[in-house]
Scaffold this motif. Structure first.
Motif, mmCIF file in Angstrom:
data_model
loop_
_atom_site.group_PDB
_atom_site.id
_atom_site.type_symbol
_atom_site.label_atom_id
_atom_site.label_comp_id
_atom_site.label_asym_id
_atom_site.label_seq_id
_atom_site.Cartn_x
_atom_site.Cartn_y
_atom_site.Cartn_z
ATOM 1 N N ILE A 13 0.843 -1.202 0.000
ATOM 2 C CA ILE A 13 0.000 0.000 0.000
ATOM 3 C C ILE A 13 0.877 1.249 0.000
ATOM 4 N N ALA A 14 1.946 1.217 0.828
ATOM 5 C CA ALA A 14 2.845 2.362 0.907
ATOM 6 C C ALA A 14 3.485 2.622 -0.459
ATOM 7 N N LEU A 15 3.897 1.534 -1.147
ATOM 8 C CA LEU A 15 4.530 1.682 -2.455
ATOM 9 C C LEU A 15 3.546 2.227 -3.478
ATOM 10 N N LEU A 16 2.307 1.733 -3.428
ATOM 11 C CA LEU A 16 1.277 2.240 -4.334
ATOM 12 C C LEU A 16 1.111 3.730 -4.151
ATOM 13 N N GLY A 17 1.066 4.122 -2.865
ATOM 14 C CA GLY A 17 0.902 5.539 -2.545
ATOM 15 C C GLY A 17 2.052 6.340 -3.105
ATOM 16 N N ALA A 18 3.296 5.818 -2.930
ATOM 17 C CA ALA A 18 4.478 6.523 -3.410
ATOM 18 C C ALA A 18 4.404 6.668 -4.924
ATOM 19 N N GLY A 19 3.963 5.590 -5.597
ATOM 20 C CA GLY A 19 3.854 5.639 -7.056
ATOM 21 C C GLY A 19 2.910 6.740 -7.494
ATOM 22 N N ALA A 20 1.762 6.825 -6.825
ATOM 23 C CA ALA A 20 0.776 7.832 -7.196
ATOM 24 C C ALA A 20 1.348 9.225 -6.987
ATOM 25 N N ALA A 21 2.085 9.412 -5.876
ATOM 26 C CA ALA A 21 2.641 10.719 -5.582
ATOM 27 C C ALA A 21 3.668 11.107 -6.638
ATOM 28 N N LEU A 22 4.476 10.107 -7.054
ATOM 29 C CA LEU A 22 5.502 10.378 -8.058
ATOM 30 C C LEU A 22 4.877 10.757 -9.391
ATOM 31 N N ALA A 23 3.746 10.128 -9.705
ATOM 32 C CA ALA A 23 3.082 10.416 -10.974
ATOM 33 C C ALA A 23 2.813 11.907 -11.073
ATOM 34 N N GLY A 24 2.327 12.494 -9.974
ATOM 35 C CA GLY A 24 2.141 13.926 -9.845
ATOM 36 C C GLY A 24 1.755 14.667 -11.106
ATOM 37 N N ILE A 25 2.341 15.828 -11.272
ATOM 38 C CA ILE A 25 1.948 16.738 -12.346
ATOM 39 C C ILE A 25 2.535 16.330 -13.696
ATOM 40 N N THR A 26 3.630 15.564 -13.651
ATOM 41 C CA THR A 26 4.372 15.267 -14.884
ATOM 42 C C THR A 26 3.494 14.659 -15.970
ATOM 43 N N PRO A 204 -4.275 21.254 -8.697
ATOM 44 C CA PRO A 204 -3.680 21.459 -10.028
ATOM 45 C C PRO A 204 -2.455 20.601 -10.300
ATOM 46 N N HIS A 205 -1.943 19.905 -9.270
ATOM 47 C CA HIS A 205 -0.721 19.101 -9.447
ATOM 48 C C HIS A 205 -0.984 17.627 -9.669
ATOM 49 N N ALA A 206 -2.177 17.161 -9.430
ATOM 50 C CA ALA A 206 -2.367 15.716 -9.326
ATOM 51 C C ALA A 206 -3.337 15.184 -10.352
ATOM 52 N N ALA A 207 -2.999 14.033 -10.859
ATOM 53 C CA ALA A 207 -3.884 13.369 -11.803
ATOM 54 C C ALA A 207 -4.902 12.495 -11.090
ATOM 55 N N SER A 208 -4.856 12.459 -9.767
ATOM 56 C CA SER A 208 -5.756 11.580 -9.037
ATOM 57 C C SER A 208 -7.199 12.071 -9.132
ATOM 58 N N GLY A 209 -8.104 11.177 -8.828
ATOM 59 C CA GLY A 209 -9.512 11.558 -8.875
ATOM 60 C C GLY A 209 -10.043 11.623 -10.294
ATOM 61 N N ASP A 210 -9.377 10.917 -11.179
ATOM 62 C CA ASP A 210 -9.823 10.910 -12.575
ATOM 63 C C ASP A 210 -11.266 10.449 -12.671
ATOM 64 N N SER A 220 -7.723 13.532 -16.899
ATOM 65 C CA SER A 220 -7.634 13.871 -15.487
ATOM 66 C C SER A 220 -8.315 15.207 -15.253
ATOM 67 N N MET A 221 -9.259 15.219 -14.383
ATOM 68 C CA MET A 221 -9.949 16.469 -14.088
ATOM 69 C C MET A 221 -9.318 17.166 -12.878
ATOM 70 N N PHE A 222 -8.170 16.677 -12.444
ATOM 71 C CA PHE A 222 -7.463 17.286 -11.320
ATOM 72 C C PHE A 222 -8.341 17.366 -10.065
ATOM 73 N N LEU A 223 -9.267 16.422 -9.921
ATOM 74 C CA LEU A 223 -10.138 16.483 -8.748
ATOM 75 C C LEU A 223 -9.407 15.988 -7.507
#
Ligand code: HEC
Ligand code: HEC
Ligand code: HEC
Ligand code: HEC
Length: 239
Positions: A13-26, A204-210, A220-223
């Protein structure tokens, strides 16, 4: 054995979280550098290798009242916004959008140039009001405006969810507390000076919440959280 499985699961779970954070704005449309995934971005052969510069600068940022270390010239002189007009249960929005919302509007109102920066990338230096950085083929650089049918929300905000508006619990079914936003679990984390702004719902930085109408993650709606089953709306409104 059980303990080991729990530890492995926790690690996963921690690694998944890290992956999502790394994905970030790029990997989002807010990466306006040449590596961006969208169609609106810098071209090759320009000062095009920075991501944050289209919004933030470490030096010469615009004065307070904007988003942090803001690197964009304001909206063109004379720009006015029509705020949400319907009589509301709680209060009326401010007469003009606050800085934190204007930050988004400085690209999304269809009249402000995406490439009107204060401080250029690399050794570019301060270019000042009215100057646009290279962003496309034209020399000298022309103003680049958002023209997308969906992404240009315009200067008429009467048809958008109210922003720059106080959050008054109890009005319009607004909750006193919210817990569904994960790490930003408190209302205080969503509100800016007690008000709802664009960044209450969007990061505005995250692709999460698509979330798209087809349920895919293509866009990604940046939600801040997915609006699946209207979870975003229900984070604030009891309905
Ligand atoms: C498309 C515009 C945009 C880009 C590009 C952008 N930001 Fe931001 N950033 C914003 C806005 C708007 C806010 C204020 C958001 C809010 O109210 O929560 C902000 C806030 C921040 C904050 C303070 C609040 C927080 O979220 O912690 C930090 C730190 C930050 N940005 C860092 C960065 C870095 C580092 C980059 C490049 C990797 C970057 N930003 C790229 C628009 C942008
Ligand atoms: C520096 C300019 C800039 C700023 C500042 C900016 N955006 Fe954007 N935004 C863009 C561009 C460019 C696109 C892609 C437009 C297109 O392809 O039509 C975009 C796309 C979007 C999309 C649609 C994403 C998709 O996948 O279709 C949303 C939602 C969005 N932005 C919200 C915001 C919010 C909210 C803020 C403020 C917190 C903000 N933006 C600030 C430039 C910006
Ligand atoms: C109350 C929550 C909320 C607020 C506040 C909000 N948005 Fe959104 N926004 C959404 C949701 C949810 C979507 C996803 C698509 C949809 O339902 O229209 C979205 C989609 C978008 C899109 C993509 C176009 C579309 O409708 O599909 C843009 C651009 C955008 N928002 C920009 C902004 C800007 C700029 C502001 C501030 C002026 C803002 N948003 C304030 C919830 C909000
Ligand atoms: C961050 C908290 C927050 C979120 C998330 C949120 N809202 Fe709101 N909403 C408000 C506030 C504050 C008002 C203004 C209420 C007032 O003063 O009457 C409002 C007003 C409204 C109104 C107008 C009520 C009226 O009296 O005209 C509607 C409709 C609404 N929201 C729907 C939605 C929908 C749909 C979503 C999800 C896309 C959503 N809201 C997400 C905080 C939020």
């Amino acid at each position: 054995m059980k303990g080991k499985i729990i530890i492995i699961m926790a690690l996963a779970i921690a690694l998944l979280g890290a992956g999502a954070a790394l994905a970030g704005i790029t990997a989002t449309k807010h990466n306006l550098s040449v590596t961006g995934t969208g169609t609106v971005k810098a071209s090759t052969g320009q000062q095009n290798n920075e991501i944050c510069v289209y919004c933030h600068t470490p030096h010469f940022a615009v004065a307070s009242g904007h988003s942090p270390l803001w690197n964009k010239n304001g909206t063109p002189t004379g720009t006015t916004y029509a705020m949400y007009g319907t009589t509301l249960a709680g209060t009326t929005p401010d007469a003009t959008p606050n800085g934190i919302t204007k930050a988004c509007l400085s690209c999304h109102d269809g009249v402000s140039a995406i490439n009107s920066l204060v401080n250029q990338a690399n050794a570019g230096g301060v270019v000042g009001a009215g100057y646009n950085v290279a962003f496309g083929a034209s020399v000298p650089p022309a103003a680049v405006l958002l023209t997308g049918a969906a992404t240009n929300i315009g200067t008429t905000l009467v048809n958008d969810h109210p922003v720059s508006i106080l959050y008054i619990a109890g009005k319009a079914g607004l909750k006193a507390t919210t817990t569904v936003f994960g790490t930003s679990s408190t209302l205080a984390a969503l509100l800016r000076s007690g008000k709802v702004e664009c960044s209450s719902c969007h990061d505005p930085h995250a692709a999460s919440g698509d979330t798209t109408s087809s349920g895919t993650t293509a866009s990604s709606m940046f939600l801040r959280i997915s609006n699946s089953s209207s979870a975003l709306c229900l984070a604030c409104h009891v309905k």
